[in-house]
Motif scaffolding. Structure first.
Motif, mmCIF file in Angstrom:
data_model
loop_
_atom_site.group_PDB
_atom_site.id
_atom_site.type_symbol
_atom_site.label_atom_id
_atom_site.label_comp_id
_atom_site.label_asym_id
_atom_site.label_seq_id
_atom_site.Cartn_x
_atom_site.Cartn_y
_atom_site.Cartn_z
ATOM 1 N N LEU A 171 39.069 5.462 -35.429
ATOM 2 C CA LEU A 171 39.468 5.833 -37.083
ATOM 3 C C LEU A 171 39.919 6.634 -37.682
ATOM 4 C CD1 LEU A 171 35.612 4.026 -36.928
ATOM 5 C CD2 LEU A 171 37.543 2.974 -36.714
ATOM 6 N N SER A 172 40.823 5.772 -38.612
ATOM 7 C CA SER A 172 41.858 6.977 -39.221
ATOM 8 C C SER A 172 41.265 8.149 -40.209
ATOM 9 C CB SER A 172 42.697 6.185 -40.287
ATOM 10 O OG SER A 172 42.234 5.479 -41.041
ATOM 11 N N PHE A 173 39.497 7.343 -40.708
ATOM 12 C CA PHE A 173 38.406 8.150 -41.623
ATOM 13 C C PHE A 173 38.197 9.087 -41.296
ATOM 14 C CE2 PHE A 173 37.568 3.837 -41.712
ATOM 15 C CZ PHE A 173 35.602 4.290 -40.954
ATOM 16 N N CYS A 174 37.923 9.236 -39.544
ATOM 17 C CA CYS A 174 36.745 9.889 -39.018
ATOM 18 C C CYS A 174 37.267 10.808 -37.799
ATOM 19 C CB CYS A 174 35.872 8.869 -37.695
ATOM 20 S SG CYS A 174 35.408 10.006 -36.823
ATOM 21 N N SER A 175 37.321 12.453 -38.318
ATOM 22 C CA SER A 175 37.681 13.524 -37.265
ATOM 23 C C SER A 175 37.237 13.852 -36.737
ATOM 24 C CB SER A 175 37.999 14.548 -38.594
ATOM 25 O OG SER A 175 36.810 14.642 -39.290
ATOM 26 N N LEU A 176 35.962 13.489 -35.998
ATOM 27 C CA LEU A 176 35.021 13.793 -35.122
ATOM 28 C C LEU A 176 35.978 13.750 -33.849
ATOM 29 C CD1 LEU A 176 31.551 12.526 -36.714
ATOM 30 C CD2 LEU A 176 33.159 14.427 -36.646
ATOM 31 N N TRP A 177 35.170 13.967 -32.897
ATOM 32 C CA TRP A 177 35.582 13.961 -31.642
ATOM 33 C C TRP A 177 35.375 13.012 -30.998
ATOM 34 C CZ3 TRP A 177 34.021 20.027 -29.629
ATOM 35 C CH2 TRP A 177 34.750 21.047 -30.409
ATOM 36 N N ALA A 178 35.849 12.146 -30.008
ATOM 37 C CA ALA A 178 35.780 11.241 -29.333
ATOM 38 C C ALA A 178 34.651 11.330 -27.981
ATOM 39 C CB ALA A 178 36.921 10.579 -28.647
ATOM 40 N N GLN A 179 34.004 10.649 -28.472
ATOM 41 C CA GLN A 179 32.643 11.178 -26.786
ATOM 42 C C GLN A 179 32.569 9.965 -25.709
ATOM 43 O OE1 GLN A 179 29.787 11.955 -28.197
ATOM 44 N NE2 GLN A 179 29.258 12.240 -25.934
ATOM 45 N N GLY A 180 32.822 11.133 -25.019
ATOM 46 C CA GLY A 180 33.016 11.096 -23.005
ATOM 47 C C GLY A 180 34.497 10.276 -23.114
ATOM 48 N N LYS A 181 34.575 9.269 -22.483
ATOM 49 C CA LYS A 181 35.595 8.405 -22.173
ATOM 50 C C LYS A 181 36.044 7.210 -23.303
ATOM 51 C CE LYS A 181 35.833 8.803 -17.727
ATOM 52 N NZ LYS A 181 35.914 7.445 -16.182
ATOM 53 N N SER A 182 34.710 7.610 -24.365
ATOM 54 C CA SER A 182 35.144 5.916 -25.956
ATOM 55 C C SER A 182 36.315 6.877 -26.414
ATOM 56 C CB SER A 182 33.482 6.247 -26.349
ATOM 57 O OG SER A 182 33.804 5.336 -27.514
ATOM 58 N N PRO A 183 37.452 5.863 -26.796
ATOM 59 C CA PRO A 183 37.839 5.903 -28.126
ATOM 60 C C PRO A 183 37.072 6.645 -29.649
ATOM 61 C CG PRO A 183 37.721 3.733 -28.023
ATOM 62 C CD PRO A 183 36.622 4.583 -26.892
ATOM 63 N N PHE A 184 35.884 6.274 -29.152
ATOM 64 C CA PHE A 184 35.488 6.576 -30.828
ATOM 65 C C PHE A 184 34.270 7.491 -30.542
ATOM 66 C CE2 PHE A 184 35.602 2.025 -30.387
ATOM 67 C CZ PHE A 184 36.628 1.457 -31.211
ATOM 68 N N CYS A 185 33.969 8.461 -31.732
ATOM 69 C CA CYS A 185 32.643 9.345 -31.642
ATOM 70 C C CYS A 185 31.749 8.207 -31.466
ATOM 71 C CB CYS A 185 33.184 10.126 -33.428
ATOM 72 S SG CYS A 185 32.043 9.089 -34.806
ATOM 73 N N HIS A 186 30.657 9.857 -31.251
ATOM 74 C CA HIS A 186 29.181 9.268 -30.665
ATOM 75 C C HIS A 186 28.208 7.989 -32.251
ATOM 76 C CE1 HIS A 186 25.273 9.427 -29.023
ATOM 77 N NE2 HIS A 186 25.129 9.578 -30.510
ATOM 78 N N ASN A 187 29.085 8.118 -33.119
ATOM 79 C CA ASN A 187 27.775 7.084 -34.313
ATOM 80 C C ASN A 187 29.003 5.787 -34.258
ATOM 81 O OD1 ASN A 187 25.518 8.355 -34.523
ATOM 82 N ND2 ASN A 187 27.579 9.845 -36.675
ATOM 83 N N HIS A 188 30.268 6.086 -34.244
ATOM 84 C CA HIS A 188 30.906 4.395 -34.350
ATOM 85 C C HIS A 188 31.279 4.076 -32.839
ATOM 86 C CE1 HIS A 188 33.119 6.425 -38.049
ATOM 87 N NE2 HIS A 188 32.621 5.096 -38.199
ATOM 88 N N ARG A 189 30.743 4.918 -31.681
ATOM 89 C CA ARG A 189 30.442 3.900 -30.330
ATOM 90 C C ARG A 189 29.684 3.110 -30.386
ATOM 91 N NH1 ARG A 189 29.872 7.258 -25.022
ATOM 92 N NH2 ARG A 189 27.865 7.095 -25.628
ATOM 93 N N SER A 190 28.756 3.149 -31.242
ATOM 94 C CA SER A 190 27.300 2.971 -30.956
ATOM 95 C C SER A 190 27.619 2.050 -31.835
ATOM 96 C CB SER A 190 26.166 3.816 -31.764
ATOM 97 O OG SER A 190 25.917 4.999 -30.646
#
Length: 750
Positions: free
Chosen positions: A146-165
């Motif tokens: 997500l362009s407005f999120c600068s957190l690291w992606a969680q594991g192999k997911s393309p999203f950070c922890h919260n956005h992956r949830s």
């Protein structure tokens, strides 16, 4: 058959197949989210600086609107100055508390990894424990998609922890689609999920939205479409075409309430219904001709939503011939207005034939005797002579076409009208406005009362140039053209005569048009082909201002100006009266009628004779044949064949009338201000002919005496000034006394 009783086409599988082929994949989705900046869907941005979400109420996005409400609805400007933390819904998510770690916080402020380390360490004091950990280095880890999120992606997911949830919570949709939805949070969207069990109805509304997108004319937002989706979903129908539009209107009023603000909702429902009908019936003559009500848009006639109705012609045999007649008239270039006039005439004739006392049941019975009875009936009509003559003319054209094309060979040969059958027209006086009224509407202070600068310029053009209001509204963006002298002309399309025409314009009108062009470019950076684009429902600038819109603005402007006649009564004028006033003024200034004909672009002198008697003049012929020279003795010619020949001659002739000199004519365009304070013999725009040779010789003799006397008195400046004039006179006299070839050679030698 009335419109409300017209048969409703059955939907059937054919329509579903057409919809499947017509609706593009990007519109065949559960939730349609327009791309940012899409023309008809874009609402702009929230008024809060830095907030990219679209406004919903009070020009605030939904989040900021709710925040404004929670604060007690303060002054909007004060709220905008201090709206609180960043854009609603786009705030940075919480990162892990360990310095340098950019994984999303999972529990107790720590990411998943550090939470596990902390628990395995026996859950010591968190602040002490975190302070003893080394700083985490950023070694180029992947960040959230997500362009407005600068957190690291969680594991192999393309999203950070919260956005992956969040992604998992909505069923793990396609990553690209999830990203698009998240980044468009708060933007306008069209949710078709209420129609999940009604496949065809859903496709029908998606098709309507796609048509709105492709036409790029009307701004369309979910506030208008969402209620229609819910309304049709609750109707229990499988297709919009199951009910006639009248029933849908009644259903809408019952469900939404008669006093409920429609906000474009019913308009969108009508739009969807109409375009579905078009999809069912197709377009072109083959599909439209059998119908008794023709939709002109289906025939490819643009710029109108008009219908041609034949259902009021009660006789089937007359209706079929009438349809053939109108189709032929349209195909040879007759206007839609003429087709409407023809149908009205046939409607009245049909009513006459349906009278039991007439008892005509076929075209073979329409002979001269029947027509004479019709003329007697028409004479009792309370309409104007012009309207009755128009009916007779349309019917006569109809009978001639039936006979010529063989549509019905049974039509009697004597079924015709003769010239004497037409009522004698009333003698009409020119409808120009009184100068008392014109003085009021031309006042600069009153012109400045226009709220819309576009309409102010349009009004100035109508008064100064004599255009018809329809031609003026449809002026092209590049409508100014110049002749060899640099004089400006307004180029326009005479839609009545279907040809281009030119009229001279003055410097004020030229400057106003230039300013209007700049306004158009500011409003439509991509440009518009029109000088006066429609101000509303025209995001592309593809539609011109309508005459209906201008007339409404004109009425309101006249009310503001409080224009009154000589008796103190409020004045109600039409734009066409300015055309009559323009022609009448020219005649009153002794401008020959032939010149007025050219300026008004009339096809014949009979049209111009409405303003004055025809003058027996051959000025143009003499002007073209006369040999003219300028102050250098050079021949001056007018191209008789060029595209500007007619307009140039009109300009020259107008100059002769209004700016004639005792020894020649001023060739300066009448729209220009003379920059020469001295006599015209020093002006490069001066033009003269052999008829003024005696005056030139007399003036030369006077100049010789002035120069001799000045030399004797030692007045060098007077000598210098008059020698220039004397030199020009010598060249002029030599040019006029010699032949054209000698004149040119003499001028070159000098």
């Amino acid at each position: 058959m009335s419109e409300s009783m017209s048969p409703v086409p059955a939907p059937g599988a054919g329509l579903l197949g057409k919809l499947m082929a017509a609706v593009r994949p990007e519109f065949r989705v559960d939730v349609f989210i327009p791309e940012p900046g899409e023309l008809i869907f874009d609402l702009g941005a929230c008024r809060v600086p830095g907030c990219p979400r679209q406004p919903r109420t009070r020009q605030l996005c939904r989040g900021h609107y709710y925040r404004w409400q929670r604060r007690g609805k303060p002054d909007v400007e004060e709220f905008i100055a201090d709206p609180g933390s960043g854009p609603v819904g786009r705030a940075e998510l919480t990162a892990c508390a360990i310095v340098g770690c950019r994984f999303g916080a999972a529990r107790q402020g720590l990411c998943v990894s550090h939470q596990g380390f902390w628990e395995r360490a026996g859950k010591p004091d968190k602040e002490t424990w975190t302070a003893g950990l080394p700083v985490i280095e950023d070694d180029g880890r992947r960040v959230c998609r997500l362009s407005f999120c600068s957190l690291w992606a969680q594991g192999k997911s393309p999203f950070c922890h919260n956005h992956r949830s969040r992604w998992q919570a909505v069923g793990r949709p396609e990553v690209k689609e999830f990203v698009r939805r998240c980044e468009a949070a708060g933007d306008d969207r069209f949710d078709f999920r209420p129609l999940d069990g009604q496949r065809q109805l859903r496709l029908e509304l998606q098709y309507a939205l796609q048509c709105r997108h492709d036409e790029r004319q009307v701004n369309t937002h979910s506030s208008a479409v969402a209620p229609v989706i819910r309304l049709t979903a609750a109707s229990g129908t499988a297709s919009l075409l199951e009910w006639p539009m009248e029933r849908w209107s009644e259903y809408y009023a019952a469900m939404r309430g008669a006093s409920h603000s429609q906000n474009g909702q019913l308009a969108f429902l009508r739009y969807a219904y109409t375009h579905l009908e078009d999809l069912v019936h197709g377009s072109g003559w083959e599909s439209e001709f059998p119908r008794d009500v023709w939709e002109l848009r289906r025939l490819g006639i643009e710029g109108t939503r008009a219908r041609l109705r034949f259902d009021r012609i009660s006789q089937t045999w007359l209706r079929e011939s009438a349809k053939q007649f109108v189709r032929w008239r349209l195909s040879i270039g007759r206007s839609v207005n003429q087709a409407v006039v023809d149908i009205l005439a046939l409607n009245r004739f049909s009513g006459f034939l349906a009278d039991p006392r007439v008892a005509v049941d076929k075209l073979a019975c329409v002979d001269r005797t029947v027509l004479e009875r019709y003329l007697a009936d028409l004479a009792l009509d309370q309409r104007s002579t012009q309207s009755r003559s128009r009916d007779i003319g349309s019917l006569n054209a109809f009978f001639n076409a039936v006979r010529r094309h063989g549509w019905d060979p049974s039509l009697p040969a004597n079924a015709t009208f003769y010239p004497d059958d037409f009522p004698r027209p009333d003698k009409r006086l020119p409808r120009g406005l009184a100068e008392h009224v014109m003085a009021q509407v031309e006042q600069p202070a009153n012109l400045d009362r226009w709220h819309n600068p576009d309409s102010r310029v349009l009004t100035l053009i109508l008064m100064r140039c004599g255009l018809r209001v329809g031609d003026a509204c449809n002026l092209a963006f590049d409508c100014i053209i110049r002749d060899a002298d640099g004089a400006a002309y307004l180029r326009y399309l005479n839609r009545k005569m279907k040809r281009e025409a030119l009229v001279p314009i003055d410097e004020e009108v030229e400057n106003e048009i230039t300013a209007q062009q700049q306004r158009v470019l500011r409003c439509w950076p991509g440009g518009s082909r029109w000088l006066f684009p429609a101000p509303r429902m025209n995001p592309d600038g593809t539609r011109p201002l309508t005459t209906h819109s201008y007339r409404g603005q004109l009425d309101r402007w006249l009310e503001r100006c409080d224009v009154r006649d000589e008796h103190g009564r409020t004045v109600h004028l039409t734009p066409h009266q300015w055309r009559h006033t323009f022609g009448t003024r020219l005649i009153n200034r002794d401008v020959p009628q032939e010149v007025v004909r050219v300026l008004l672009d009339h096809s014949s002198g009979e049209m111009t004779a409405h303003y004055a008697r025809l003058h027996d003049t051959t000025v143009r012929r003499h002007w073209e044949k006369a040999r003219k020279v300028n102050i250098k003795g050079e021949s001056v010619t007018i191209d008789p064949e060029g595209p500007l020949a007619e307009a140039t001659w009109a300009k020259q002739r107008l100059g002769r009338v209004t700016q004639a000199l005792p020894n020649g004519y001023c060739g300066l365009p009448v729209q220009k201000v003379c920059p020469h304070a001295n006599a015209c013999l020093t002006c490069p725009m001066f033009v003269t002919t052999p008829e003024f040779l005696p005056q030139h010789r007399e003036q030369r003799q006077q100049l010789l005496q002035i120069v001799s006397a000045a030399e004797a008195r030692g007045q060098a400046r007077v000598v210098e000034m008059n020698r220039q004039v004397l030199g020009n006179l010598e060249k002029i006299i030599t040019g006029l006394e010699s032949g054209p070839g000698q004149s040119e050679a003499t001028a070159d030698a000098s």
